[in-house]
Design an enzyme around this catalytic site. Structure first.
Site, short mmCIF file in Angstrom:
data_model
loop_
_atom_site.label_atom_id
_atom_site.label_comp_id
_atom_site.label_asym_id
_atom_site.label_seq_id
_atom_site.Cartn_x
_atom_site.Cartn_y
_atom_site.Cartn_z
N LYS A 1 43.80 20.61 24.30
CA LYS A 1 45.00 19.97 23.33
C LYS A 1 45.75 18.98 24.54
O LYS A 1 46.50 18.10 23.81
CB LYS A 1 45.86 21.16 23.02
CG LYS A 1 46.51 22.11 24.14
CD LYS A 1 47.55 21.51 24.78
CE LYS A 1 47.89 22.40 26.09
NZ LYS A 1 48.99 21.79 26.91
N GLU B 1 47.11 17.03 33.24
CA GLU B 1 45.99 17.69 33.21
C GLU B 1 45.14 16.94 32.06
O GLU B 1 43.76 16.88 32.33
CB GLU B 1 46.11 19.23 32.70
CG GLU B 1 46.41 20.16 33.87
CD GLU B 1 45.51 20.46 34.93
OE1 GLU B 1 44.31 19.86 34.76
OE2 GLU B 1 45.73 21.53 35.39
N SER C 1 54.03 26.93 25.90
CA SER C 1 55.08 27.29 26.87
C SER C 1 55.40 26.49 27.89
O SER C 1 54.96 26.31 28.96
CB SER C 1 54.30 28.69 27.60
OG SER C 1 53.17 28.44 28.13
N TRP D 1 55.32 25.72 36.68
CA TRP D 1 54.80 26.85 35.91
C TRP D 1 54.51 28.32 36.72
O TRP D 1 55.07 29.40 36.27
CB TRP D 1 53.24 26.55 35.22
CG TRP D 1 52.83 27.42 34.24
CD1 TRP D 1 51.68 27.93 33.98
CD2 TRP D 1 53.76 28.15 33.18
NE1 TRP D 1 51.67 28.76 32.96
CE2 TRP D 1 52.82 28.95 32.40
CE3 TRP D 1 54.99 28.08 32.67
CZ2 TRP D 1 53.15 29.65 31.10
CZ3 TRP D 1 55.42 28.83 31.71
CH2 TRP D 1 54.35 29.64 30.95
N VAL E 1 51.11 17.18 38.11
CA VAL E 1 49.71 17.19 37.62
C VAL E 1 49.68 16.74 36.07
O VAL E 1 50.37 17.31 35.27
CB VAL E 1 48.99 18.26 37.77
CG1 VAL E 1 49.41 19.76 37.15
CG2 VAL E 1 47.45 18.32 37.26
N SER F 1 56.42 17.53 27.67
CA SER F 1 55.08 17.46 27.94
C SER F 1 54.93 16.06 28.86
O SER F 1 55.25 15.00 28.35
CB SER F 1 54.32 17.36 26.54
OG SER F 1 53.17 17.00 27.10
N ARG F 2 54.30 16.30 30.08
CA ARG F 2 54.27 15.26 30.95
C ARG F 2 52.82 14.58 30.30
O ARG F 2 52.69 13.36 30.61
CB ARG F 2 53.67 15.83 32.34
CG ARG F 2 52.64 16.76 32.71
CD ARG F 2 52.60 17.52 33.80
NE ARG F 2 53.87 18.58 34.00
CZ ARG F 2 53.73 19.48 34.95
NH1 ARG F 2 52.75 19.62 35.74
NH2 ARG F 2 54.63 20.35 35.03
N ASN F 3 52.02 15.13 29.54
CA ASN F 3 50.73 14.61 29.18
C ASN F 3 51.13 13.45 28.10
O ASN F 3 50.93 12.37 27.94
CB ASN F 3 49.88 15.42 28.31
CG ASN F 3 49.20 16.38 29.59
OD1 ASN F 3 48.54 15.82 30.21
ND2 ASN F 3 49.45 17.69 29.55
N1 LIG Z 1 54.42 23.20 33.50
C1 LIG Z 1 54.21 23.55 32.49
O1 LIG Z 1 55.07 23.75 31.55
C2 LIG Z 1 52.93 24.54 32.10
C3 LIG Z 1 52.79 25.55 31.19
C4 LIG Z 1 51.64 26.15 31.14
C5 LIG Z 1 50.43 25.79 31.64
N2 LIG Z 1 50.72 24.86 32.87
C6 LIG Z 1 49.33 24.49 33.74
O2 LIG Z 1 49.76 25.37 35.15
C7 LIG Z 1 49.08 24.46 36.12
C8 LIG Z 1 50.15 23.96 37.01
O3 LIG Z 1 50.86 23.26 36.51
P1 LIG Z 1 52.51 23.13 36.93
O4 LIG Z 1 53.30 22.47 36.04
O5 LIG Z 1 52.95 24.28 37.73
O6 LIG Z 1 51.86 21.90 37.92
P2 LIG Z 1 52.87 21.22 39.18
O7 LIG Z 1 52.38 19.88 39.38
O8 LIG Z 1 54.40 21.35 39.11
O9 LIG Z 1 52.48 22.18 40.61
C9 LIG Z 1 51.31 22.40 40.97
C10 LIG Z 1 51.24 23.20 42.17
O10 LIG Z 1 50.02 23.31 42.82
C11 LIG Z 1 50.04 23.04 44.08
N3 LIG Z 1 48.76 22.39 44.47
C12 LIG Z 1 48.28 21.05 44.71
N4 LIG Z 1 47.26 20.78 44.96
C13 LIG Z 1 46.71 22.00 45.40
C14 LIG Z 1 45.67 22.31 45.98
N5 LIG Z 1 44.42 21.51 46.21
N6 LIG Z 1 45.45 23.62 46.17
C15 LIG Z 1 46.32 24.63 45.72
N7 LIG Z 1 47.53 24.31 45.20
C16 LIG Z 1 47.56 23.13 44.94
C17 LIG Z 1 51.19 21.93 44.13
O11 LIG Z 1 51.45 22.00 45.49
C18 LIG Z 1 52.03 22.50 43.14
O12 LIG Z 1 52.98 23.59 43.91
C19 LIG Z 1 48.23 23.34 35.14
O13 LIG Z 1 47.07 23.56 35.03
C20 LIG Z 1 49.11 23.26 33.98
O14 LIG Z 1 48.27 22.67 32.82
C21 LIG Z 1 51.92 24.21 32.96
#
Ligand SMILES: NC(=O)c1ccc[n+]([C@@H]2O[C@H](COP(=O)([O-])OP(=O)(O)OC[C@H]3O[C@@H](n4cnc5c(N)ncnc54)[C@H](O)[C@@H]3O)[C@@H](O)[C@H]2O)c1
Length: 333
Positions: free
Chosen positions: A187, A277, A134, A11, A275, A250-252
């Site tokens: 959600k 969530e 998104s 993201w 992750v 969706s990974r969830n």
């Molecule tokens: N992937 C999506 O499509 C999407 C869309 C909207 C919102 N989100 C939200 O965005 C957030 C991140 O999602 P993502 O898909 O990028 O996850 P991801 O698992 O792809 O990446 C998470 C990132 O956080 C870093 N991280 C891990 N532990 C950490 C720590 N202790 N301190 C700081 N950074 C750390 C990891 O190194 C990694 O780069 C989540 O809350 C998710 O719900 C994701």
């Protein structure tokens, strides 16, 4: 404008590319130098295969990259939002707008993520939540997407809207930051359940019932927390619910499918490799519902499966055979 995105998962990377597209000066910060190295050497993020990272995207694992930024985006998993905000405090310029794009509720405090950020940074940093339906995989490929920039500070919400918005990424504003963040966080619980129903081989009827009743209980808690009911009918409510309950991105949902197929919970979370969530949101959502005295039967059922080892089929039967109810809560009052 000078900006930094903290967190180089799927993201954070997709949003960094959107900002770059809009002509901003963007640094993508990785939690571990190793992650930054992979991005530099391969020219892509493993979460966004086939999306090239332009050379104009600065990559670092040095927190001081936020110095001089007008806007800093926090894109870590929800459990790391507070610790990241805390470590930024020493290097952030006062007045920097901080944007939370993570989805979750803080575990020990039951705070929304922007409240956790506010608690760390204090009042000198306007905080905005940017949420909505998104998938990173789609935003990274510039597939048309609409989200919401929510803040108590109208100017900050509009600044973030201007910063991210383009012909492929539409941004609305909202003052209802509580409703927006709770919809976005909760959600994910319903998405896990929807996946679980798919994994058990149930059908579209089951999923439609789950999504609709799921939204009812999300809105029930959201309104009790001060959110506006209409927010749950918007992009960060029903919009995000649709995208996350129906998509294989969706990974969830994917984690739920594994659990429904009989994979042990911890193994399913591990297999997803990023992750999940909804796993955390189930525990925090249940705790918040109990604190607020709000009934959330689907969340409780999800908790029983994820944390108490209950059989999802048994839990589903229990949900179906609960006491009779009116659909609309104030019917015939
Ligand atoms: N992937 C999506 O499509 C999407 C869309 C909207 C919102 N989100 C939200 O965005 C957030 C991140 O999602 P993502 O898909 O990028 O996850 P991801 O698992 O792809 O990446 C998470 C990132 O956080 C870093 N991280 C891990 N532990 C950490 C720590 N202790 N301190 C700081 N950074 C750390 C990891 O190194 C990694 O780069 C989540 O809350 C998710 O719900 C994701």
């Amino acid at each position: 404008m000078k900006t930094a995105v903290m967190g180089s998962g799927g993201w954070g990377t997709a949003l960094a590319l959107d900002l770059l597209e809009n002509g901003h000066d963007v640094t993508l910060w990785s939690y571990q130098e190793e992650e930054s190295k992979v991005l530099r050497e391969t020219g892509e993020n493993p979460m966004l295969k086939g999306v090239p990272l332009p050379e104009t995207l600065a990559l670092t694992s040095d927190l001081s990259c936020v110095k001089g930024c007008k806007v800093v985006v926090l894109a870590t998993p929800s459990f790391a939002v507070r610790s990241t905000a805390r470590s930024l405090k020493a290097v952030l310029d006062p007045g920097t707008v901080v944007v939370s794009v993570s989805k979750g509720i803080e575990k020990d405090t039951s705070l929304t993520l922007t409240d956790a950020i506010g608690a760390e940074l204090g009042p000198d940093y306007p905080v905005v939540a940017l949420c909505g339906p998104s998938h990173a995989e789609e935003v990274g490929r510039r597939i048309p997407t609409a989200v919401v920039s929510a803040s108590k500070d109208q100017k900050a919400a509009e600044m973030v809207q201007d910063l991210f918005m383009n012909e492929r990424f539409r941004v609305y504003t909202s003052p209802d930051i509580v409703g927006v963040e709770l919809g976005a966080a909760l959600k994910n619980i319903i998405a896990l359940c929807a996946g679980c129903c798919d994994g058990m081989g149930f059908g579209d009827n089951t999923k439609a019932a789950l999504m609709t009743r799921g939204l009812t209980e999300i809105a029930r808690l959201g309104v009790a927390m001060g959110g506006r009911r209409e927010t749950f009918a918007g992009l960060t409510g029903v919009g995000d619910l649709i995208v996350t309950c129906t998509s294989m991105h969706s990974r969830n949902r994917r984690c739920g499918i594994l659990i429904g197929q009989g994979v042990p919970v911890q193994e399913a979370v591990k297999q997803i490799g990023a992750v999940v969530e909804g796993y955390y949101a189930t525990a925090t959502g249940k705790a918040l519902a109990e604190k607020m005295g709000v009934e959330m039967p689907i969340t409780e059922a999800a908790y029983a499966v994820l944390y108490e080892g209950k059989d999802p089929r048994k839990v589903l039967t229990e949900l179906m055979t609960r006491a009779k109810k009116h659909e609309i809560e104030d019917s015939w009052l």
